[in-house]
Design a protein around this motif. Structure first.
Motif, short mmCIF file in Angstrom:
data_model
loop_
_atom_site.label_atom_id
_atom_site.label_comp_id
_atom_site.label_asym_id
_atom_site.label_seq_id
_atom_site.Cartn_x
_atom_site.Cartn_y
_atom_site.Cartn_z
N ALA A 344 0.86 -1.19 0.00
CA ALA A 344 0.00 0.00 0.00
C ALA A 344 0.89 1.23 0.00
O ALA A 344 1.91 1.27 0.70
CB ALA A 344 -0.91 0.01 1.22
N ILE A 345 0.52 2.22 -0.81
CA ILE A 345 1.26 3.48 -0.85
C ILE A 345 0.28 4.62 -0.66
O ILE A 345 -0.92 4.49 -0.90
CB ILE A 345 2.04 3.65 -2.17
CG1 ILE A 345 1.09 3.66 -3.38
CG2 ILE A 345 3.09 2.56 -2.33
CD1 ILE A 345 1.78 3.97 -4.70
N ASN A 346 0.83 5.76 -0.23
CA ASN A 346 -0.01 6.93 0.07
C ASN A 346 0.16 7.96 -1.04
O ASN A 346 1.17 8.64 -1.12
CB ASN A 346 0.38 7.52 1.42
CG ASN A 346 -0.59 8.60 1.89
OD1 ASN A 346 -1.51 8.98 1.15
ND2 ASN A 346 -0.40 9.11 3.09
N ILE A 347 -0.84 8.03 -1.92
CA ILE A 347 -0.88 9.06 -2.95
C ILE A 347 -2.26 9.71 -2.86
O ILE A 347 -3.24 9.19 -3.38
CB ILE A 347 -0.63 8.48 -4.36
CG1 ILE A 347 0.76 7.85 -4.43
CG2 ILE A 347 -0.78 9.57 -5.42
CD1 ILE A 347 1.12 7.29 -5.79
N ASN A 348 -2.33 10.82 -2.11
CA ASN A 348 -3.62 11.45 -1.81
C ASN A 348 -4.57 10.45 -1.16
O ASN A 348 -5.73 10.33 -1.53
CB ASN A 348 -4.25 12.04 -3.08
CG ASN A 348 -3.47 13.22 -3.63
OD1 ASN A 348 -2.96 14.03 -2.84
ND2 ASN A 348 -3.35 13.32 -4.94
N GLY A 349 -4.05 9.73 -0.19
CA GLY A 349 -4.80 8.67 0.48
C GLY A 349 -4.19 7.32 0.14
O GLY A 349 -3.64 7.13 -0.95
N TYR A 350 -4.28 6.39 1.07
CA TYR A 350 -3.66 5.08 0.85
C TYR A 350 -4.40 4.29 -0.22
O TYR A 350 -5.62 4.27 -0.27
CB TYR A 350 -3.62 4.30 2.16
CG TYR A 350 -2.47 4.73 3.04
CD1 TYR A 350 -1.20 4.17 2.89
CD2 TYR A 350 -2.65 5.70 4.02
CE1 TYR A 350 -0.14 4.58 3.69
CE2 TYR A 350 -1.60 6.12 4.83
CZ TYR A 350 -0.35 5.54 4.65
OH TYR A 350 0.70 5.95 5.44
N ARG A 351 -3.60 3.63 -1.06
CA ARG A 351 -4.13 2.84 -2.16
C ARG A 351 -3.42 1.49 -2.19
O ARG A 351 -2.23 1.39 -1.91
CB ARG A 351 -3.92 3.56 -3.49
CG ARG A 351 -4.35 5.02 -3.46
CD ARG A 351 -4.24 5.69 -4.81
NE ARG A 351 -5.33 5.32 -5.69
CZ ARG A 351 -6.56 5.83 -5.62
NH1 ARG A 351 -6.86 6.72 -4.70
NH2 ARG A 351 -7.49 5.43 -6.46
N ALA A 352 -4.19 0.44 -2.49
CA ALA A 352 -3.58 -0.86 -2.72
C ALA A 352 -2.66 -0.75 -3.92
O ALA A 352 -2.97 -0.03 -4.88
CB ALA A 352 -4.65 -1.92 -2.95
N TRP A 353 -1.53 -1.46 -3.88
CA TRP A 353 -0.53 -1.28 -4.93
C TRP A 353 0.08 -2.62 -5.29
O TRP A 353 0.81 -3.22 -4.52
CB TRP A 353 0.55 -0.31 -4.45
CG TRP A 353 1.39 0.29 -5.54
CD1 TRP A 353 2.72 0.10 -5.74
CD2 TRP A 353 0.96 1.21 -6.55
NE1 TRP A 353 3.15 0.83 -6.82
CE2 TRP A 353 2.08 1.52 -7.35
CE3 TRP A 353 -0.27 1.78 -6.88
CZ2 TRP A 353 2.02 2.39 -8.43
CZ3 TRP A 353 -0.33 2.64 -7.95
CH2 TRP A 353 0.79 2.94 -8.73
N GLY A 354 -0.29 -3.13 -6.47
CA GLY A 354 0.30 -4.38 -6.93
C GLY A 354 -0.67 -5.21 -7.74
O GLY A 354 -1.83 -5.38 -7.35
N ASN A 355 -0.20 -5.71 -8.89
CA ASN A 355 -1.04 -6.50 -9.79
C ASN A 355 -0.58 -7.94 -9.96
O ASN A 355 -1.26 -8.72 -10.63
CB ASN A 355 -1.03 -5.85 -11.19
CG ASN A 355 -1.84 -4.57 -11.25
OD1 ASN A 355 -3.03 -4.58 -11.00
ND2 ASN A 355 -1.18 -3.47 -11.56
#
Length: 477
Positions: A344-355
């Motif tokens: 998870a990364i924080n770009i204007n709020g936390y977002r799941a990250w990974g496909n």
């Protein structure tokens, strides 16, 4: 035969089969529940189909102590953070096991102002009995900050019994854990085979937050994804430990690759996550939140598997097991993704990250590498079984073949029209259906499908255009 004179109408069965969709994101979650707080304990170790938070609390109890009661992580993630249902919970903490709970046959009490507290922490609410009195009518049970039962005498009959004896069971707690063992969790995972016979629903995601970071549990979850009831398939979500006390762990993003390899997370049916996440004052394993997010995005997309990466994660931070904050920027997140792990990364709020599934980077097959594509194939496989099971044992004639081909191509056209895949085509090839095979009762259909891959890398090329300056200054002359 009756004599007929006139116009008559009869009906034939519809040649096209209405599709039955598999439950793409249905979570089956294994772990320990706060059963000491449950109102009733009926078949408490059997799989429970749960549609709401209140239902979960009533049947299995709830506690914010996720270390001891791991199923509560998913209760919070699903019902509080994402409002997604249903889920299936498989509790392993057995009140009838002498290993998991201890019985107190008789404990003396003296009520002060009609209130007394039992001696042991984590008493099982539904097991508390006072001779001659009825719980809920003559006395109520609440839990204090030490998880001891505070019993209040409420009826006139009860208030007259200021002294007496109480019997109950209490959970065996050792440190931060209940007495449930890793082996018992592994054995409970076998209950995934009960899901379809019990509920007529196919498992979509297998989880064991608080346990899946252990190598043997991770191995069992990955193995359990295929051959469910002999035919169905699912995916599992694993955690990579962020706790230095675990044999397999990573406390920095640079150690995730080695930790993943040591965990044995390598299946195309597995999704791995690192590190833990925070939601307010709560600390959760990422698998619990990822499972809820995937189910939520599927539901938003008509119960069809879709991308969960770069979606709002509804968390307030990422951390290690001891609560130490971990700040993961996009570059570090990409390093984690590159070894087949989600974060998870924080770009204007936390977002799941990974496909990527755990099979990446060992495999680059788009069917098995991308989480969304792997889940689309699994979902279609389960849906095909559910839809066409009714046609098994029908005569293997042209009508059957044409019906299945036409029905599935109509389904496929709808997926293409909805932008779910680039192509979906069903054929019956003579090369795959020799007469000897047909005489043995087997017919084969070949489905070509192309779910879209994620646009993981979007690039813009910027170039200075000097002619625009010249045009602006000279007016194009």
């Amino acid at each position: 035969m009756a004599y007929k004179h006139g116009v008559y109408v009869s009906e034939a069965p519809t040649s096209l089969t209405v599709p039955t969709e598999g439950s793409a994101g249905l979570q089956v979650i294994f772990g320990t529940a706060a059963i000491y707080k449950a109102e009733k304990l009926e078949n408490v170790t059997e799989p429970k189909l749960i549609y709401s938070y209140d239902e979960a609390v009533n049947q299995l109890g709830y506690s914010d102590d996720f270390e001891k009661f791991t199923l509560c992580e998913s209760m919070k993630a699903c019902f509080d953070m994402f409002a997604v249902a249903p889920i299936i919970l498989v509790n392993v903490l057995d009140p009838n096991s002498s290993t998991h709970a201890t019985k107190v046959s008789s404990e003396s009490y003296t009520a002060v102002d009609d209130v007394f507290t039992v001696e042991n922490a984590y008493p099982i609410k539904s097991s508390i009995e006072i001779s001659g009195l009825v719980r809920g009518t003559d006395y109520t049970v609440e839990f204090d900050s030490e998880e001891k039962a505070k019993i209040t005498l409420v009826s006139a009959t009860a208030k007259g019994k200021t002294t007496g004896t109480v019997s109950y069971k209490y959970l065996n707690i050792s440190g931060e854990r209940t007495a449930v063992t890793e082996t018992e969790i592994i054995n409970a995972i076998n209950k995934v085979k009960e899901v379809y016979p019990r509920f007529n629903m196919t498992a979509g995601l297998l989880l064991a937050p608080g346990w899946s970071h252990k190598a043997d549990v991770a191995a069992k979850l990955q193995a359990a994804c295929t051959g469910i009831n002999g035919v169905y398939t699912a995916e599992c979500i694993l955690d990579i430990s962020a706790n230095t006390s675990d044999d397999v762990n990573a406390t920095a993003y640079t150690a995730v690759k080695t930790a993943k390899e040591n965990l044995g997370a390598s299946s195309e049916h597995a999704i791995a996550c690192w590190p833990l996440v925070k939601s307010g004052s709560n600390k959760l394993h990422m698998s619990a939140v990822m499972g809820a997010l995937i189910a939520y995005t599927d539901a938003e997309n008509g119960d069809v598997p879709t991308n969960s990466s770069n979606k709002s994660f509804k968390i307030t931070g990422t951390c290690l097991a001891d609560g130490t904050e971990v700040i993961i920027d996009q570059n570090e997140g990409n390093v984690i993704n590159s070894v087949g792990v989600c974060t998870a990364i924080n770009i204007n709020g936390y977002r799941a990250w990974g496909n990527n599934t755990c099979a990446y980077p060992s495999t680059t097959d788009p069917k098995d590498r991308w989480i969304k594509n792997r889940r689309f194939f699994t979902w279609r496989a389960n849906s095909l079984i559910l839809t066409y099971f009714q046609r098994v044992d029908d005569p293997a004639n042209y009508r059957l073949i044409e019906s299945i081909v036409d029905s599935e191509n109509i389904n496929g056209n709808s997926y293409v029209a909805r932008g779910l895949c680039a192509g979906y085509n069903v054929t019956f090839l003579s090369s795959e259906n020799p007469i000897t095979q047909i005489l043995n009762g087997k017919i084969v259909f070949h489905i070509y499908m192309s779910p879209f891959t994620p646009a993981e890398n979007i690039e813009f090329i910027l170039e200075f255009d000097p002619t625009a300056i010249e045009t602006a200054l000279t007016g194009g002359e």
